[in-house]
Design a protein around this motif. Structure first.
Motif, mmCIF file in Angstrom:
data_model
loop_
_atom_site.group_PDB
_atom_site.id
_atom_site.type_symbol
_atom_site.label_atom_id
_atom_site.label_comp_id
_atom_site.label_asym_id
_atom_site.label_seq_id
_atom_site.Cartn_x
_atom_site.Cartn_y
_atom_site.Cartn_z
ATOM 1 N N ASP A 11 33.633 -42.311 97.170
ATOM 2 C CA ASP A 11 32.901 -41.224 96.410
ATOM 3 C C ASP A 11 33.847 -40.159 96.132
ATOM 4 O O ASP A 11 33.602 -39.401 95.055
ATOM 5 C CB ASP A 11 31.700 -40.732 97.274
ATOM 6 C CG ASP A 11 30.697 -41.874 97.535
ATOM 7 O OD1 ASP A 11 30.615 -42.633 96.386
ATOM 8 O OD2 ASP A 11 29.838 -41.976 98.249
ATOM 9 N N ASP A 12 34.692 -39.460 97.138
ATOM 10 C CA ASP A 12 35.647 -38.618 96.795
ATOM 11 C C ASP A 12 36.699 -38.860 95.747
ATOM 12 O O ASP A 12 36.610 -37.943 94.778
ATOM 13 C CB ASP A 12 36.441 -38.323 98.118
ATOM 14 C CG ASP A 12 35.449 -37.622 99.170
ATOM 15 O OD1 ASP A 12 34.549 -37.092 99.097
ATOM 16 O OD2 ASP A 12 35.894 -37.934 100.300
ATOM 17 N N PHE A 13 37.163 -40.060 95.604
ATOM 18 C CA PHE A 13 38.130 -40.301 94.751
ATOM 19 C C PHE A 13 37.555 -40.631 93.323
ATOM 20 O O PHE A 13 37.966 -40.079 92.441
ATOM 21 C CB PHE A 13 38.870 -41.746 95.016
ATOM 22 C CG PHE A 13 39.931 -42.175 94.370
ATOM 23 C CD1 PHE A 13 40.980 -41.453 94.530
ATOM 24 C CD2 PHE A 13 39.817 -43.212 93.123
ATOM 25 C CE1 PHE A 13 42.151 -41.745 93.854
ATOM 26 C CE2 PHE A 13 41.395 -43.153 92.434
ATOM 27 C CZ PHE A 13 42.229 -42.573 92.653
ATOM 28 N N SER A 14 36.220 -40.898 93.415
ATOM 29 C CA SER A 14 35.540 -40.856 91.998
ATOM 30 C C SER A 14 35.464 -39.300 91.641
ATOM 31 O O SER A 14 35.581 -39.039 90.302
ATOM 32 C CB SER A 14 34.048 -41.464 92.193
ATOM 33 O OG SER A 14 33.320 -41.316 91.105
ATOM 34 N N SER A 15 34.973 -38.616 92.309
ATOM 35 C CA SER A 15 34.909 -37.199 92.027
ATOM 36 C C SER A 15 36.457 -36.659 91.551
ATOM 37 O O SER A 15 36.508 -35.679 90.607
ATOM 38 C CB SER A 15 34.443 -36.245 93.245
ATOM 39 O OG SER A 15 33.163 -36.736 93.671
ATOM 40 N N LEU A 16 37.320 -37.114 92.027
ATOM 41 C CA LEU A 16 38.531 -36.668 91.789
ATOM 42 C C LEU A 16 39.167 -37.055 90.356
ATOM 43 O O LEU A 16 39.554 -36.256 89.443
ATOM 44 C CB LEU A 16 39.586 -37.000 92.799
ATOM 45 C CG LEU A 16 39.741 -36.420 94.185
ATOM 46 C CD1 LEU A 16 40.826 -37.132 95.054
ATOM 47 C CD2 LEU A 16 40.054 -34.866 93.974
ATOM 48 N N VAL A 17 39.021 -38.398 90.078
ATOM 49 C CA VAL A 17 39.503 -38.992 88.887
ATOM 50 C C VAL A 17 38.574 -38.767 87.512
ATOM 51 O O VAL A 17 38.818 -39.180 86.637
ATOM 52 C CB VAL A 17 40.104 -40.220 88.986
ATOM 53 C CG1 VAL A 17 41.240 -40.070 90.132
ATOM 54 C CG2 VAL A 17 38.963 -41.213 89.380
ATOM 55 N N SER A 18 37.202 -38.985 88.075
ATOM 56 C CA SER A 18 35.974 -38.997 87.079
ATOM 57 C C SER A 18 35.118 -37.866 87.537
ATOM 58 O O SER A 18 34.068 -38.406 87.780
ATOM 59 C CB SER A 18 35.546 -40.525 87.066
ATOM 60 O OG SER A 18 34.631 -40.646 85.969
ATOM 61 N N PRO A 19 35.231 -36.546 87.469
ATOM 62 C CA PRO A 19 34.084 -35.655 87.718
ATOM 63 C C PRO A 19 32.920 -35.815 86.938
ATOM 64 O O PRO A 19 31.902 -35.435 87.648
ATOM 65 C CB PRO A 19 35.048 -34.235 87.590
ATOM 66 C CG PRO A 19 36.049 -34.415 86.737
ATOM 67 C CD PRO A 19 36.414 -36.137 86.713
#
Length: 237
Positions: free
Chosen positions: A149-157
């Motif tokens: 979930d964190d990585f999704s927010s980083l690369v695809s906010p």
């Protein structure tokens, strides 16, 4: 020569006519010979004629053209809706059916020199070059890796692609040592000592069933915490 009376001519003619008519009458009323009667008996005529039943044409179920077209339209729309839902929910496909564009660099941060000139290509159907990755991540100060979930927010906010995010080790990502130069560049970007000791992780992002991206990353505690590394785009049909 004396003329004969008319009666002397008419009487013989009348007599001959009567005899002829009598013979004709006898020929019609006399019984036929036996040989001819057998022919007549051989010909059988039905006493009555029975009418044949009238064959009714086959009956087909009635149908409505409008209902058939409507049924086809409904099936087609159901197919489109299912395809769209599969793209949106299936393995990292977000809104837009696979048109999600991930971000890789926060321009407010300083890009390490080792990531600027990496001439390594990831082998797939398109053979894309590795690109720099530099994103702010506060968890790096505590040595914490981003979750899916964190990585999704980083690369695809703007789109949730967490369902398509998974992680690999560098050995699983590069079992044939094809990308050793790229992995070395990432280690050098964050290491203050030996690059070999730097811990790396590979994030695999599946955007569609054929479009994927690989992020080879390391944690860096500088500038308030960040992740640095390289990204490779892949098309796998």
């Amino acid at each position: 020569m004396l003329a004969r009376p008319l009666a002397t001519y008419v009487s013989p003619l009348r007599t001959a006519h009567h005899r002829y008519c009598a013979r004709r009458l006898i020929s019609y009323t006399n019984r036929l010979p036996t040989s001819q009667q057998s022919i007549i008996r051989a010909i059988q005529f039905p006493t009555t004629f029975k009418s044949q039943p009238v064959t009714q044409p086959p009956r087909f179920p009635s149908f409505s053209t409008s209902s058939t077209i409507m049924s086809s339209d409904d099936a087609y729309m159901a197919f489109l809706n299912k395809a769209n839902s599969d793209l949106n929910a299936g393995q990292g496909s977000a809104q837009g059916g696979g048109s999600v564009q991930t971000q890789a660099v926060d321009t407010s941060l300083n890009l390490p020199a080792s990531l600027k000139n990496v001439e390594v290509y990831y082998v797939s159907d398109t053979d894309e070059p590795f690109e720099p990755v530099l994103l702010r991540w506060k968890g790096a100060e505590q040595g914490e890796w981003p979750s899916a979930d964190d990585f999704s927010s980083l690369v695809s906010p703007n789109n949730d692609i967490s369902q398509g995010v998974s992680t690999l080790s560098t050995s699983s990502f590069d079992p044939k040592k094809q990308y050793s130069a790229a992995i070395k560049a990432v280690r050098e970007a964050v290491s203050s000592g030996s690059p070999v000791e730097t811990d790396l992780k590979v994030y695999r992002v599946e955007l569609t069933s054929t479009k994927l991206e690989y992020f080879v990353l390391a944690l860096d505690s500088s500038e308030g915490g960040r992740v640095v590394g390289l990204r490779a785009k892949s098309v796998e049909s």
